[in-house]
Design a protein around this motif. Structure first.
Motif, PDB file in Angstrom:
ATOM      1  N   MET A  59      -5.650  20.191  41.618  1.00  0.00           N
ATOM      2  CA  MET A  59      -5.780  19.783  40.218  1.00  0.00           C
ATOM      3  C   MET A  59      -7.257  19.701  39.847  1.00  0.00           C
ATOM      4  SD  MET A  59      -2.744  19.073  38.854  1.00  0.00           S
ATOM      5  CE  MET A  59      -3.113  17.939  37.554  1.00  0.00           C
ATOM      6  N   PRO A  60      -7.584  20.041  38.582  1.00  0.00           N
ATOM      7  CA  PRO A  60      -8.973  19.844  38.149  1.00  0.00           C
ATOM      8  C   PRO A  60      -9.277  18.353  38.077  1.00  0.00           C
ATOM      9  CG  PRO A  60      -7.591  20.528  36.301  1.00  0.00           C
ATOM     10  CD  PRO A  60      -6.745  20.599  37.530  1.00  0.00           C
ATOM     11  N   LYS A  61     -10.554  18.023  38.132  1.00  0.00           N
ATOM     12  CA  LYS A  61     -10.967  16.616  38.067  1.00  0.00           C
ATOM     13  C   LYS A  61     -10.466  16.030  36.748  1.00  0.00           C
ATOM     14  CE  LYS A  61     -15.033  13.714  37.743  1.00  0.00           C
ATOM     15  NZ  LYS A  61     -14.782  13.286  36.369  1.00  0.00           N
ATOM     16  N   GLN A  62      -9.788  14.898  36.852  1.00  0.00           N
ATOM     17  CA  GLN A  62      -9.213  14.259  35.667  1.00  0.00           C
ATOM     18  C   GLN A  62     -10.289  13.467  34.922  1.00  0.00           C
ATOM     19  OE1 GLN A  62      -5.608  14.575  34.833  1.00  0.00           O
ATOM     20  NE2 GLN A  62      -6.247  16.286  36.096  1.00  0.00           N
ATOM     21  N   LEU A  63     -10.186  13.481  33.592  1.00  0.00           N
ATOM     22  CA  LEU A  63     -11.125  12.734  32.762  1.00  0.00           C
ATOM     23  C   LEU A  63     -10.785  11.249  32.796  1.00  0.00           C
ATOM     24  CD1 LEU A  63     -11.183  15.033  29.598  1.00  0.00           C
ATOM     25  CD2 LEU A  63     -12.952  14.848  31.339  1.00  0.00           C
ATOM     26  N   SER A  64     -11.807  10.425  32.726  1.00  0.00           N
ATOM     27  CA  SER A  64     -11.572   8.984  32.667  1.00  0.00           C
ATOM     28  C   SER A  64     -11.198   8.612  31.232  1.00  0.00           C
ATOM     29  CB  SER A  64     -12.829   8.223  33.085  1.00  0.00           C
ATOM     30  OG  SER A  64     -13.828   8.376  32.099  1.00  0.00           O
ATOM     31  N   GLU A  65     -10.677   7.403  31.058  1.00  0.00           N
ATOM     32  CA  GLU A  65     -10.311   6.957  29.708  1.00  0.00           C
ATOM     33  C   GLU A  65     -11.531   6.904  28.804  1.00  0.00           C
ATOM     34  OE1 GLU A  65      -7.812   3.546  29.292  1.00  0.00           O
ATOM     35  OE2 GLU A  65      -6.390   4.274  30.780  1.00  0.00           O
ATOM     36  N   ASP A  66     -12.685   6.528  29.351  1.00  0.00           N
ATOM     37  CA  ASP A  66     -13.912   6.468  28.550  1.00  0.00           C
ATOM     38  C   ASP A  66     -14.309   7.860  28.057  1.00  0.00           C
ATOM     39  OD1 ASP A  66     -14.105   3.722  28.862  1.00  0.00           O
ATOM     40  OD2 ASP A  66     -15.373   3.879  30.643  1.00  0.00           O
ATOM     41  N   GLU A  67     -14.176   8.864  28.915  1.00  0.00           N
ATOM     42  CA  GLU A  67     -14.510  10.234  28.516  1.00  0.00           C
ATOM     43  C   GLU A  67     -13.554  10.731  27.430  1.00  0.00           C
ATOM     44  OE1 GLU A  67     -16.348  12.132  32.613  1.00  0.00           O
ATOM     45  OE2 GLU A  67     -14.188  11.703  32.555  1.00  0.00           O
ATOM     46  N   ILE A  68     -12.273  10.394  27.563  1.00  0.00           N
ATOM     47  CA  ILE A  68     -11.293  10.784  26.545  1.00  0.00           C
ATOM     48  C   ILE A  68     -11.600  10.083  25.225  1.00  0.00           C
ATOM     49  CG2 ILE A  68      -8.845  10.750  25.910  1.00  0.00           C
ATOM     50  CD1 ILE A  68      -8.228  10.805  28.956  1.00  0.00           C
ATOM     51  N   ARG A  69     -11.935   8.780  25.310  1.00  0.00           N
ATOM     52  CA  ARG A  69     -12.294   8.021  24.106  1.00  0.00           C
ATOM     53  C   ARG A  69     -13.465   8.664  23.376  1.00  0.00           C
ATOM     54  NH1 ARG A  69     -10.058   3.982  26.437  1.00  0.00           N
ATOM     55  NH2 ARG A  69      -9.167   2.211  25.413  1.00  0.00           N
ATOM     56  N   LYS A  70     -14.455   9.101  24.124  1.00  0.00           N
ATOM     57  CA  LYS A  70     -15.631   9.717  23.511  1.00  0.00           C
ATOM     58  C   LYS A  70     -15.242  11.004  22.783  1.00  0.00           C
ATOM     59  CE  LYS A  70     -20.290  11.445  24.448  1.00  0.00           C
ATOM     60  NZ  LYS A  70     -20.360  11.811  23.068  1.00  0.00           N
ATOM     61  N   ILE A  71     -14.413  11.830  23.409  1.00  0.00           N
ATOM     62  CA  ILE A  71     -13.972  13.083  22.779  1.00  0.00           C
ATOM     63  C   ILE A  71     -13.204  12.781  21.499  1.00  0.00           C
ATOM     64  CG2 ILE A  71     -12.418  15.065  23.048  1.00  0.00           C
ATOM     65  CD1 ILE A  71     -13.164  15.012  26.077  1.00  0.00           C
ATOM     66  N   VAL A  72     -12.274  11.827  21.561  1.00  0.00           N
ATOM     67  CA  VAL A  72     -11.462  11.482  20.389  1.00  0.00           C
ATOM     68  C   VAL A  72     -12.351  10.902  19.294  1.00  0.00           C
ATOM     69  CG1 VAL A  72      -9.614   9.988  19.529  1.00  0.00           C
ATOM     70  CG2 VAL A  72      -9.361  11.139  21.726  1.00  0.00           C
ATOM     71  N   THR A  73     -13.260  10.005  19.665  1.00  0.00           N
ATOM     72  CA  THR A  73     -14.148   9.387  18.680  1.00  0.00           C
ATOM     73  C   THR A  73     -15.004  10.440  17.988  1.00  0.00           C
ATOM     74  OG1 THR A  73     -14.224   7.400  20.047  1.00  0.00           O
ATOM     75  CG2 THR A  73     -15.913   7.608  18.358  1.00  0.00           C
ATOM     76  N   ASP A  74     -15.535  11.394  18.742  1.00  0.00           N
ATOM     77  CA  ASP A  74     -16.355  12.454  18.155  1.00  0.00           C
ATOM     78  C   ASP A  74     -15.558  13.280  17.151  1.00  0.00           C
ATOM     79  OD1 ASP A  74     -18.424  11.587  19.734  1.00  0.00           O
ATOM     80  OD2 ASP A  74     -18.283  13.235  21.187  1.00  0.00           O
ATOM     81  N   ILE A  75     -14.311  13.575  17.474  1.00  0.00           N
ATOM     82  CA  ILE A  75     -13.484  14.385  16.579  1.00  0.00           C
ATOM     83  C   ILE A  75     -13.105  13.594  15.329  1.00  0.00           C
ATOM     84  CG2 ILE A  75     -11.190  15.445  16.352  1.00  0.00           C
ATOM     85  CD1 ILE A  75     -11.592  16.446  19.261  1.00  0.00           C
ATOM     86  N   VAL A  76     -12.726  12.331  15.495  1.00  0.00           N
ATOM     87  CA  VAL A  76     -12.330  11.505  14.355  1.00  0.00           C
ATOM     88  C   VAL A  76     -13.534  11.213  13.461  1.00  0.00           C
ATOM     89  CG1 VAL A  76     -11.435   9.232  13.694  1.00  0.00           C
ATOM     90  CG2 VAL A  76     -10.348  10.508  15.526  1.00  0.00           C
ATOM     91  N   ALA A  77     -14.706  11.004  14.059  1.00  0.00           N
ATOM     92  CA  ALA A  77     -15.901  10.665  13.295  1.00  0.00           C
ATOM     93  C   ALA A  77     -16.274  11.764  12.307  1.00  0.00           C
ATOM     94  CB  ALA A  77     -17.068  10.391  14.223  1.00  0.00           C
TER      95      ALA A  77
END
Length: 148
Positions: free
Chosen positions: A92-110
């Motif tokens: 499996m590829p390295k899984q993203l942490s919740e903080d990394e996912i939060r950053k991606i979502v925040t950037d898109i929503v912002a």
């Protein structure tokens, strides 16, 4: 070395390990079979991304089975599924942490005000595909949208 080549090499190693490699051998054979079936159905050769998607699907099935077996109190099957998941995790590829996912979502929503849940998920999933569980991403998106 591609994922398919890695699987083949690891299958050979598991065969040589005899009893010690029994679980790994059965899991790798199952994954190789699923990859081959996907290639036949799609009439194309899978690249590493396609192989990774098949492996992620196998991992997801095992996670669901694990939850069911734990509810049913089947300790023998729980241990077997955990062993299979340990074998699959190597591919499996390295899984993203919740903080990394939060950053991606925040950037898109912002960048886009007034986005709905479905719109955010459509924008986020290509960035996290194969690297994060969809349920975790969905929970984070709901949380962030509620705070905005």
């Amino acid at each position: 070395m591609s994922l398919k080549e890695q699987l083949l090499q690891d299958m050979k190693d598991a065969m040589k390990a005899k009893e010690a490699g029994k679980t790994a051998l059965s899991v790798i054979r199952m994954v190789r079979s699923a990859i081959r079936n996907t290639e036949i159905d799609g009439k194309c050769e899978l690249d590493d991304a396609g192989v990774g998607a098949v492996i992620a699907k196998e991992m997801k099935q095992r996670k669901e089975s694990l939850a069911d077996f734990e509810k049913a109190g089947r300790a023998d099957l729980v241990e077997q599924v955990k062993a299979e998941m340990a074998v699959l995790e190597k591919y499996m590829p390295k899984q993203l942490s919740e903080d990394e996912i939060r950053k991606i979502v925040t950037d898109i929503v912002a960048g886009n005000d007034g986005m709905k849940m479905g719109d955010v998920m459509k924008a986020v999933m290509p960035h996290v595909k194969g690297k994060a569980d969809g349920k975790v991403v969905s929970a984070i998106v709901k949380e962030i949208l509620q705070h905005n």
